[in-house]
Scaffold this motif. Structure first.
Motif, PDB file in Angstrom:
ATOM      1  N   LEU A 164      -5.497   0.428   4.675  1.00 47.23           N
ATOM      2  CA  LEU A 164      -4.181   0.185   5.255  1.00 47.23           C
ATOM      3  C   LEU A 164      -3.958  -1.316   5.340  1.00 47.23           C
ATOM      4  N   VAL A 165      -2.937  -1.807   4.649  1.00 48.24           N
ATOM      5  CA  VAL A 165      -2.632  -3.242   4.622  1.00 48.24           C
ATOM      6  C   VAL A 165      -1.528  -3.535   5.635  1.00 48.24           C
ATOM      7  N   LEU A 166      -1.782  -4.509   6.522  1.00 47.19           N
ATOM      8  CA  LEU A 166      -0.826  -4.872   7.565  1.00 47.19           C
ATOM      9  C   LEU A 166      -0.673  -6.390   7.624  1.00 47.19           C
ATOM     10  N   PRO A 167       0.501  -6.863   8.038  1.00 45.83           N
ATOM     11  CA  PRO A 167       0.690  -8.310   8.183  1.00 45.83           C
ATOM     12  C   PRO A 167       0.202  -8.802   9.548  1.00 45.83           C
ATOM     13  N   VAL A 168      -0.147 -10.054   9.610  1.00 44.67           N
ATOM     14  CA  VAL A 168      -0.555 -10.658  10.876  1.00 44.67           C
ATOM     15  C   VAL A 168       0.685 -11.007  11.699  1.00 44.67           C
ATOM     16  N   PHE A 237     -12.062   4.601   6.816  1.00 42.55           N
ATOM     17  CA  PHE A 237     -10.988   3.837   6.177  1.00 42.55           C
ATOM     18  C   PHE A 237     -11.131   2.384   6.591  1.00 42.55           C
ATOM     19  N   SER A 238     -10.242   1.539   6.100  1.00 46.41           N
ATOM     20  CA  SER A 238     -10.267   0.135   6.498  1.00 46.41           C
ATOM     21  C   SER A 238      -8.848  -0.358   6.733  1.00 46.41           C
ATOM     22  N   VAL A 239      -8.749  -1.354   7.565  1.00 46.10           N
ATOM     23  CA  VAL A 239      -7.479  -2.040   7.823  1.00 46.10           C
ATOM     24  C   VAL A 239      -7.624  -3.476   7.354  1.00 46.10           C
ATOM     25  N   LYS A 240      -6.703  -3.891   6.507  1.00 43.52           N
ATOM     26  CA  LYS A 240      -6.730  -5.256   5.982  1.00 43.52           C
ATOM     27  C   LYS A 240      -5.553  -6.033   6.546  1.00 43.52           C
ATOM     28  N   LEU A 241      -5.850  -7.046   7.350  1.00 45.00           N
ATOM     29  CA  LEU A 241      -4.811  -7.925   7.880  1.00 45.00           C
ATOM     30  C   LEU A 241      -4.632  -9.095   6.924  1.00 45.00           C
ATOM     31  N   VAL A 242      -3.380  -9.335   6.538  1.00 45.60           N
ATOM     32  CA  VAL A 242      -3.103 -10.386   5.552  1.00 45.60           C
ATOM     33  C   VAL A 242      -1.939 -11.237   6.029  1.00 45.60           C
ATOM     34  N   PRO A 243      -1.833 -12.479   5.534  1.00 41.47           N
ATOM     35  CA  PRO A 243      -0.661 -13.307   5.847  1.00 41.47           C
ATOM     36  C   PRO A 243       0.619 -12.659   5.328  1.00 41.47           C
ATOM     37  N   GLN A 244       1.762 -13.094   5.854  1.00 35.07           N
ATOM     38  CA  GLN A 244       3.033 -12.465   5.512  1.00 35.07           C
ATOM     39  C   GLN A 244       3.342 -12.532   4.021  1.00 35.07           C
ATOM     40  N   ASP A 245       3.053 -13.657   3.373  1.00 32.92           N
ATOM     41  CA  ASP A 245       3.380 -13.762   1.947  1.00 32.92           C
ATOM     42  C   ASP A 245       2.555 -12.784   1.114  1.00 32.92           C
ATOM     43  N   GLU A 246       1.300 -12.600   1.460  1.00 31.99           N
ATOM     44  CA  GLU A 246       0.476 -11.621   0.749  1.00 31.99           C
ATOM     45  C   GLU A 246       0.956 -10.207   1.028  1.00 31.99           C
ATOM     46  N   PHE A 247       1.406  -9.946   2.247  1.00 30.45           N
ATOM     47  CA  PHE A 247       1.937  -8.619   2.570  1.00 30.45           C
ATOM     48  C   PHE A 247       3.218  -8.345   1.791  1.00 30.45           C
TER      49      PHE A 247
END
Length: 260
Positions: A164-168, A237-247
């Protein structure tokens, strides 16, 4: 002995817990590197409860030691210490002090529960979490646009499960669903988990919760925390927190269409 061994084996197997959470993250019983604002609230409540519990334990032990030292038989002939009955100050003390302690615990617990269960009208990101035996399906919605659902299979390593990809630094709303048995959505670094119970009405508060992600990019382990069948320990599962531009790039490459 055989009975005790069988019981121990049953308890160990019933938990069916995977060894997927890095030991380096486990300190003092909680995860200090939490990834949501709400996790900080849980950490503060936990710390306060431990301080109060330790202070109470110290007082109780001190009273026990004091009684042992000052009421030991000092004469060959046994003598009972003075017997106290109907001592109003003492009775008020051991009635009011526990009442005050319980009231304080209740106040802080109720206050923090309000924070943890608060919901906003317009979260930045909405994630539909579908739990099933024995994996997860995540569908992310941002401004009415959905991503392609991410579906997983039972795995032995959370890196291999659905991600699961989420923004910071955003408010994220989770909508929990299950059509088979009870599961539990748990990301340890959130210091929070919630059971996913089949049959709960769609508008029930028990099906939703929100978090405010912190600026801590990284990949974090997630799992089911409710024994749900033979492959419960592989429901990772995993949660990936990424910067807004990567999201934003992730949304552009995984966009499925408008939400229904």
């Amino acid at each position: 002995m055989p009975r005790a061994a069988a019981l121990a084996l049953l308890l160990a197997s019933a938990t069916a817990c995977a060894n997927d959470v890095p030991e380096a993250n486990l300190e003092r019983g909680l995860l200090p590197g939490h990834i949501t604002t709400q996790a900080g609230v849980v950490q503060s409540l936990w710390n306060g409860a431990w301080i109060a519990a330790l202070a109470t334990g110290f007082v109780v032990i001190a009273l026990i030691v004091w009684a042992c030292i000052f009421h030991t038989k000092r004469k060959a002939k046994a003598e009972l210490p003075p017997q106290v009955r109907y001592n109003l100050p003492i009775e008020m003390l051991y009635t009011l002090v526990p009442l005050v302690m319980v009231s304080v615990f209740f106040f802080f617990t109720a206050r923090d529960s309000e924070v943890l269960t608060a919901e906003s009208k317009n979260p930045d990101v909405t994630v539909k979490v579908e739990a099933f035996q024995w994996s997860w399906r995540f569908t992310t919605t941002v401004q009415g646009k959905q991503t392609t659902p991410v579906t997983g299979l039972p795995v032995s390593d959370y890196h291999q499960g659905p991600q699961l990809v989420l923004p910071v630094k955003k408010k994220v709303r989770f909508e929990l669903n299950s059509d088979d048995v009870i599961h539990s959505f748990w990301v340890p670094e959130m210091l929070f988990k919630r059971d996913i119970i089949p049959g709960i009405p769609k508008d029930s508060p028990g099906r939703f919760f929100e978090v405010d992600t912190l600026d801590r990019p990284g990949v974090y382990a997630g799992r089911c925390a409710e024994l749900c069948g033979v492959d419960h320990s592989r429901m990772l599962f995993s949660v990936k927190l990424v910067p807004q531009d990567e999201f934003d790039r992730y949304l552009a490459s995984n966009q499925a269409g408008s939400a229904q």
